[in-house]
Design a protein around this motif. Sequence first.
Motif, short mmCIF file in Angstrom:
data_model
loop_
_atom_site.label_atom_id
_atom_site.label_comp_id
_atom_site.label_asym_id
_atom_site.label_seq_id
_atom_site.Cartn_x
_atom_site.Cartn_y
_atom_site.Cartn_z
N ILE A 6 1.00 -1.06 -0.02
CA ILE A 6 -0.07 0.07 0.15
C ILE A 6 1.13 1.23 -0.02
O ILE A 6 1.73 1.21 0.72
CB ILE A 6 -0.84 0.12 1.41
CG1 ILE A 6 -1.79 -1.19 1.37
CG2 ILE A 6 -1.79 1.36 1.41
CD1 ILE A 6 -2.91 -1.21 0.34
N ASP A 7 0.46 2.35 -0.84
CA ASP A 7 1.17 3.47 -0.93
C ASP A 7 1.56 3.82 0.65
O ASP A 7 0.57 3.89 1.38
CB ASP A 7 0.48 4.54 -1.86
CG ASP A 7 0.53 4.34 -3.28
OD1 ASP A 7 1.44 3.45 -3.52
OD2 ASP A 7 -0.09 4.83 -3.77
N GLU A 8 2.71 4.48 0.91
CA GLU A 8 3.13 5.07 2.05
C GLU A 8 3.15 4.23 3.38
O GLU A 8 3.24 4.59 4.48
CB GLU A 8 2.21 6.39 2.52
CG GLU A 8 2.25 7.34 1.38
CD GLU A 8 3.48 8.19 1.36
OE1 GLU A 8 4.17 8.38 2.58
OE2 GLU A 8 3.88 8.48 0.59
N CYS A 9 3.27 2.89 2.98
CA CYS A 9 3.12 1.99 4.06
C CYS A 9 4.62 1.25 4.29
O CYS A 9 5.13 1.03 3.52
CB CYS A 9 2.14 0.90 3.93
SG CYS A 9 2.13 -0.51 5.40
N SER A 10 5.11 1.35 5.59
CA SER A 10 6.27 0.61 5.75
C SER A 10 5.84 -0.14 7.22
O SER A 10 6.74 -0.50 8.06
CB SER A 10 7.39 1.41 6.22
OG SER A 10 7.75 2.21 5.10
N GLN A 11 4.54 -0.32 7.71
CA GLN A 11 4.09 -1.19 8.67
C GLN A 11 4.98 -2.45 9.17
O GLN A 11 5.05 -2.41 10.31
CB GLN A 11 2.69 -1.17 8.61
CG GLN A 11 2.04 -1.69 9.91
CD GLN A 11 0.27 -1.74 9.95
OE1 GLN A 11 -0.13 -1.17 9.06
NE2 GLN A 11 -0.08 -2.66 10.61
N CYS A 12 5.01 -3.23 8.01
CA CYS A 12 5.65 -4.57 8.49
C CYS A 12 7.19 -4.47 9.00
O CYS A 12 7.57 -5.28 9.73
CB CYS A 12 5.44 -5.64 7.25
SG CYS A 12 6.24 -4.80 5.90
N CYS A 13 7.74 -3.39 8.65
CA CYS A 13 9.25 -3.17 8.86
C CYS A 13 9.37 -2.44 10.22
O CYS A 13 10.41 -2.15 10.77
CB CYS A 13 9.87 -2.47 7.98
SG CYS A 13 9.83 -3.21 6.37
N LYS A 128 -2.53 -8.24 10.00
CA LYS A 128 -2.15 -6.71 10.31
C LYS A 128 -1.56 -6.02 9.07
O LYS A 128 -1.36 -5.03 9.20
CB LYS A 128 -1.07 -6.88 11.31
CG LYS A 128 -1.88 -7.26 12.78
CD LYS A 128 -0.71 -7.55 13.70
CE LYS A 128 -0.05 -8.84 13.78
NZ LYS A 128 -0.67 -10.17 13.48
N CYS A 129 -1.44 -6.70 7.94
CA CYS A 129 -0.94 -6.03 6.75
C CYS A 129 -1.99 -4.98 6.22
O CYS A 129 -3.19 -5.41 6.11
CB CYS A 129 -0.36 -7.03 5.66
SG CYS A 129 -0.08 -6.44 4.08
N LYS A 130 -1.48 -3.92 5.86
CA LYS A 130 -2.55 -2.77 5.43
C LYS A 130 -3.23 -3.52 4.10
O LYS A 130 -4.64 -3.27 3.84
CB LYS A 130 -1.90 -1.76 5.14
CG LYS A 130 -1.71 -0.79 6.37
CD LYS A 130 -1.38 0.64 6.38
CE LYS A 130 -1.04 1.52 7.21
NZ LYS A 130 -0.56 2.62 7.21
#
Length: 187
Positions: A6-13, A128-130
């Motif tokens: 997803i654009d602007e996502c780095s949540q998993c990191c 939890k992945c967007k």
Amino acid sequence: MEFKCIDECSQCCIEREYYPSKEFGKIGVLILPEEKERIEKISKVHQTNIKILPRIGVSTEKDSLPTKILAYQMMGIEKNGNTCPFLDTASGNKSPHGGFPCKIYNERPLACRAYPLIESEPITLDEKCKFCKEHGNADQNLNSEMESLLKIKERMNTDAPIIWRFATGVGEDNDLGILKSGWILED
């Protein structure tokens, strides 16, 4: 539907979770034993401090500590365990999807290559992945992720009867009183 970040996502990191329960602390990125030395060398090249702890160990007897480590974990750089040390949050650069770029993308661990797959039987996407939250599923473009996940599963196979899990002692400030640290026999 084809998986893509997803654009602007780095949540998993960035976000780390408690696993298997809060007492064990937050987990880091799974690192197989054969990846550990390579990741340590890469950290020196990038002049990046990393902290690698054991994650899963095995033994033949309950009254001894693990005699073999099946997996390690690379901890996040924040006190609460979040944020991969190789996530470039400082340069202002962006990845192709607009999130923070990975400094070692082409050399990243198998666990990162497998994401968002977290189980192979049945195939499970990380809720939890967007992308997974927004689209519910992905059934295309996950061949390399599946291949990486199967390699991890193959290397974690063991005949040892006793499984140990390493408690990291890492978590949010309000959880510090319940966090354990060190090897814990898995029930």
